[in-house]
Design a protein around this motif. Structure first.
Motif, PDB file in Angstrom:
ATOM      1  N   ALA A 280     -27.245 -24.571   3.665  1.00  0.00           N
ATOM      2  CA  ALA A 280     -26.996 -25.434   4.822  1.00  0.00           C
ATOM      3  C   ALA A 280     -25.615 -26.082   4.762  1.00  0.00           C
ATOM      4  N   GLN A 281     -25.174 -26.443   3.544  1.00  0.00           N
ATOM      5  CA  GLN A 281     -23.913 -27.169   3.403  1.00  0.00           C
ATOM      6  C   GLN A 281     -22.712 -26.268   3.167  1.00  0.00           C
ATOM      7  N   ASN A 282     -22.921 -25.093   2.600  1.00  0.00           N
ATOM      8  CA  ASN A 282     -21.785 -24.248   2.214  1.00  0.00           C
ATOM      9  C   ASN A 282     -21.790 -22.859   2.853  1.00  0.00           C
ATOM     10  N   ALA A 283     -22.921 -22.423   3.355  1.00  0.00           N
ATOM     11  CA  ALA A 283     -22.998 -21.121   4.038  1.00  0.00           C
ATOM     12  C   ALA A 283     -23.957 -21.247   5.215  1.00  0.00           C
ATOM     13  N   PRO A 284     -23.584 -22.049   6.203  1.00  0.00           N
ATOM     14  CA  PRO A 284     -24.510 -22.350   7.308  1.00  0.00           C
ATOM     15  C   PRO A 284     -24.986 -21.131   8.078  1.00  0.00           C
ATOM     16  N   TYR A 285     -24.213 -20.038   8.078  1.00  0.00           N
ATOM     17  CA  TYR A 285     -24.676 -18.836   8.770  1.00  0.00           C
ATOM     18  C   TYR A 285     -25.882 -18.242   8.056  1.00  0.00           C
ATOM     19  N   ASN A 286     -25.923 -18.354   6.715  1.00  0.00           N
ATOM     20  CA  ASN A 286     -27.095 -17.888   5.971  1.00  0.00           C
ATOM     21  C   ASN A 286     -28.300 -18.779   6.231  1.00  0.00           C
ATOM     22  N   PHE A 287     -28.053 -20.095   6.318  1.00  0.00           N
ATOM     23  CA  PHE A 287     -29.155 -21.003   6.617  1.00  0.00           C
ATOM     24  C   PHE A 287     -29.678 -20.739   8.026  1.00  0.00           C
ATOM     25  N   HIS A 288     -28.772 -20.445   8.941  1.00  0.00           N
ATOM     26  CA  HIS A 288     -29.183 -20.085  10.301  1.00  0.00           C
ATOM     27  C   HIS A 288     -30.051 -18.829  10.290  1.00  0.00           C
ATOM     28  N   LEU A 289     -29.643 -17.817   9.517  1.00  0.00           N
ATOM     29  CA  LEU A 289     -30.416 -16.580   9.443  1.00  0.00           C
ATOM     30  C   LEU A 289     -31.780 -16.812   8.796  1.00  0.00           C
ATOM     31  N   HIS A 290     -31.807 -17.692   7.802  1.00  0.00           N
ATOM     32  CA  HIS A 290     -33.084 -18.025   7.162  1.00  0.00           C
ATOM     33  C   HIS A 290     -34.031 -18.637   8.194  1.00  0.00           C
ATOM     34  N   GLN A 291     -33.544 -19.624   8.943  1.00  0.00           N
ATOM     35  CA  GLN A 291     -34.405 -20.263   9.935  1.00  0.00           C
ATOM     36  C   GLN A 291     -34.730 -19.304  11.090  1.00  0.00           C
ATOM     37  N   TYR A 292     -33.787 -18.424  11.374  1.00  0.00           N
ATOM     38  CA  TYR A 292     -34.033 -17.406  12.398  1.00  0.00           C
ATOM     39  C   TYR A 292     -35.188 -16.493  11.961  1.00  0.00           C
ATOM     40  N   ALA A 293     -35.212 -16.128  10.672  1.00  0.00           N
ATOM     41  CA  ALA A 293     -36.291 -15.272  10.148  1.00  0.00           C
ATOM     42  C   ALA A 293     -37.635 -15.977  10.244  1.00  0.00           C
ATOM     43  N   TYR A 357     -40.973 -28.476  12.114  1.00  0.00           N
ATOM     44  CA  TYR A 357     -40.868 -28.040  10.711  1.00  0.00           C
ATOM     45  C   TYR A 357     -39.438 -27.636  10.370  1.00  0.00           C
ATOM     46  N   LEU A 358     -38.818 -26.813  11.203  1.00  0.00           N
ATOM     47  CA  LEU A 358     -37.457 -26.338  10.943  1.00  0.00           C
ATOM     48  C   LEU A 358     -36.455 -27.489  10.949  1.00  0.00           C
ATOM     49  N   ALA A 359     -36.633 -28.434  11.861  1.00  0.00           N
ATOM     50  CA  ALA A 359     -35.730 -29.588  11.923  1.00  0.00           C
ATOM     51  C   ALA A 359     -35.849 -30.427  10.658  1.00  0.00           C
ATOM     52  N   SER A 360     -37.069 -30.615  10.192  1.00  0.00           N
ATOM     53  CA  SER A 360     -37.300 -31.383   8.962  1.00  0.00           C
ATOM     54  C   SER A 360     -36.663 -30.688   7.760  1.00  0.00           C
ATOM     55  N   CYS A 361     -36.840 -29.373   7.686  1.00  0.00           N
ATOM     56  CA  CYS A 361     -36.269 -28.598   6.574  1.00  0.00           C
ATOM     57  C   CYS A 361     -34.744 -28.674   6.581  1.00  0.00           C
ATOM     58  N   ALA A 365     -32.296 -30.348   3.683  1.00  0.00           N
ATOM     59  CA  ALA A 365     -31.253 -29.537   3.043  1.00  0.00           C
ATOM     60  C   ALA A 365     -29.887 -30.207   3.152  1.00  0.00           C
ATOM     61  N   LEU A 366     -29.609 -30.806   4.297  1.00  0.00           N
ATOM     62  CA  LEU A 366     -28.310 -31.461   4.507  1.00  0.00           C
ATOM     63  C   LEU A 366     -28.198 -32.776   3.736  1.00  0.00           C
ATOM     64  N   GLU A 367     -29.328 -33.429   3.494  1.00  0.00           N
ATOM     65  CA  GLU A 367     -29.322 -34.712   2.790  1.00  0.00           C
ATOM     66  C   GLU A 367     -29.246 -34.550   1.272  1.00  0.00           C
ATOM     67  N   PHE A 368     -29.550 -33.365   0.774  1.00  0.00           N
ATOM     68  CA  PHE A 368     -29.556 -33.142  -0.676  1.00  0.00           C
ATOM     69  C   PHE A 368     -28.146 -33.330  -1.233  1.00  0.00           C
ATOM     70  N   ASN A 369     -28.021 -34.123  -2.303  1.00  0.00           N
ATOM     71  CA  ASN A 369     -26.720 -34.473  -2.868  1.00  0.00           C
ATOM     72  C   ASN A 369     -26.377 -33.533  -4.021  1.00  0.00           C
ATOM     73  N   ILE A 370     -25.584 -32.526  -3.743  1.00  0.00           N
ATOM     74  CA  ILE A 370     -25.198 -31.542  -4.759  1.00  0.00           C
ATOM     75  C   ILE A 370     -24.305 -32.180  -5.813  1.00  0.00           C
ATOM     76  N   SER A 371     -23.406 -33.058  -5.391  1.00  0.00           N
ATOM     77  CA  SER A 371     -22.501 -33.722  -6.341  1.00  0.00           C
ATOM     78  C   SER A 371     -23.270 -34.590  -7.329  1.00  0.00           C
ATOM     79  N   GLN A 372     -24.294 -35.274  -6.846  1.00  0.00           N
ATOM     80  CA  GLN A 372     -25.104 -36.114  -7.732  1.00  0.00           C
ATOM     81  C   GLN A 372     -25.830 -35.261  -8.766  1.00  0.00           C
ATOM     82  N   LEU A 373     -26.335 -34.111  -8.345  1.00  0.00           N
ATOM     83  CA  LEU A 373     -26.986 -33.195  -9.289  1.00  0.00           C
ATOM     84  C   LEU A 373     -25.993 -32.762 -10.364  1.00  0.00           C
TER      85      LEU A 373
END
Length: 409
Positions: A280-293, A357-361, A365-373
């Motif tokens: 969602a944060q670095n390859a949004p086209y893949n996230f779009h395809l995932h939700q499209y599937a 469901y898709l909106a929640s997911c 995904a967008l709220e997840f803090n990769i830098s904190q991890l």
């Protein structure tokens, strides 16, 4: 008296030919009797053993075992208990999940198994659909797909290889002892099990190839934003959507449509939240395809009363790294959780709850803090290094003290 040597030569070659035929038939007879993969009959000698690769072994299970329901996933479903599925859902299940398999590979097996009177199919909707993956390079389909073509005579071809011929009188040498309840379960293997329990477990076993690159390279690079947000042109996205539809139709939906009396439970496996966040944060086209599937599968199967699609991506357990051994593989208790969902008709995606469901997911995904991890990982790595230095220093001090004591004596 002239001797016609041609008669003797002819008899000699006939004798040799007969010997070769006899030897060949003897080999075939022995292979039929021993039948390590149980392609032709249930084993007489090694009922608790199976071949290491389920791509081939599943053919023997389909041909020789008694069952009416199947679990056909990847490593995401290998830990699912067939016995537990039978108790909670009904029927007699077998688990023939193929590790690392594509929809294309599983379609070969699925078509074969559905020739039997199958009541239930539990199937994992793994993200290989993003690239419309076909073959697993380590197990090309040409080496095993013929086991599912309905021709029992060419099944011998698999046995007429060096691997089996050299062990013709000890067929168990090519097999391993397994639990038929879940033949390829990996949850009890220390190689995998030691990394469950939290991020500290990952760092402690950082030499493991399943987490090494992620912890040392991929995650730090993402935290530094060195991976730019990869936008793609609209035409590219539409092309990918079309390929994805064809892939899902050809290797799953069209097959399901031909078997309206079989109940299909299609599960989107819940990966660690980072996996979706990274898309969602670095390859949004893949996230779009995932939700499209997700959207496409729900809409295509909605008219089919025998199909349910399950989604768990909105659940909180995806945020707890203790539930995962790497960024995708979850603890085996969630395999039981899936069976409970099927039995209780929960977590089913429908036309009514899909968009929420898709909106929640997406928000999660967008709220997840990769830098904190990454900060947590770096802190644990520094502590590990400090502990190692302290241990080394203590060992050196003990060695020096011992040496001083010896010199005093």
């Amino acid at each position: 008296m002239d001797i016609d040597y041609r008669i003797y030569v002819k008899k000699y070659f006939i004798f040799i030919f007969i010997c070769i035929i006899c030897i060949f038939l003897s080999i075939l007879s022995i292979l039929y009797i021993t039948d390590p993969l149980q392609l032709f009959h249930k084993s007489f000698f090694h009922k608790d053993k199976m071949y290491y690769s389920m791509r081939e072994q599943a053919a023997g299970i389909i041909n020789s075992f008694e069952f009416d329901s199947v679990i056909l996933g990847t490593s995401m479903l290998e830990n699912t208990s067939a016995r537990e599925a039978s108790q909670k859902i009904g029927g007699i299940f077998v688990n023939i999940s193929l590790a690392g398999s594509s929809f294309y590979e599983r379609a070969i097996v699925l078509k074969k198994v559905l020739q039997k009177n199958i009541a239930h199919v539990i199937y994992s909707l793994d993200s290989v659909y993003l690239g419309c993956m076909k073959e697993n390079s380590s197990r090309p389909t040409k080496n095993w797909a013929f086991l599912y073509d309905g021709n029992p005579f060419n099944d011998y071809k698999f046995y007429l290889t060096k691997e089996f011929i050299k062990n013709i009188f000890s067929p168990a040498a090519n097999l391993r002892t397994i639990d038929t309840d879940r033949p390829n379960a990996w949850f009890s293997d220390p190689f995998h099990a030691v990394r469950f329990g939290g991020l500290a477990q990952w760092v402690q076993h950082i030499e493991n190839p399943q987490v090494n690159n992620f912890l040392l390279h991929e995650l730090p690079a993402l935290a530094k934003k060195s991976h730019k947000n990869q936008e793609q042109p609209e035409g590219y996205i539409r092309e990918k959507e079309s390929a994805l539809r064809d892939y899902l139709d050809s290797y799953l939906i069209d097959i399901i449509a031909q078997h309206p009396k079989t109940k299909f439970y299609l599960i989107f496996p819940p990966y660690y939240r980072f996996t979706y966040a990274n898309m969602a944060q670095n390859a949004p086209y893949n996230f779009h395809l995932h939700q499209y599937a997700v959207r496409y599968l729900v809409s295509k199967t909605h008219p089919m009363k025998n199909v349910h699609v399950y989604g768990f991506e909105d659940q909180q357990f995806l945020d707890d790294i203790a539930n995962y051994k790497d960024t995708t593989h979850f603890h085996h208790r969630f395999n039981s959780y899936f069976l409970d969902a099927i039995a209780s008709n929960t977590h089913i995606l429908t036309a009514h709850n899909l968009e929420q469901y898709l909106a929640s997911c997406k928000n999660l995904a967008l709220e997840f803090n990769i830098s904190q991890l990454n900060d947590e990982v770096q802190s644990l790595l520094r502590k590990q290094k400090e502990d190692a230095l302290q241990t080394s220093k203590s060992a050196m001090e003990l060695t020096a003290a011992y040496a001083d004591g010896q010199s005093t004596d």
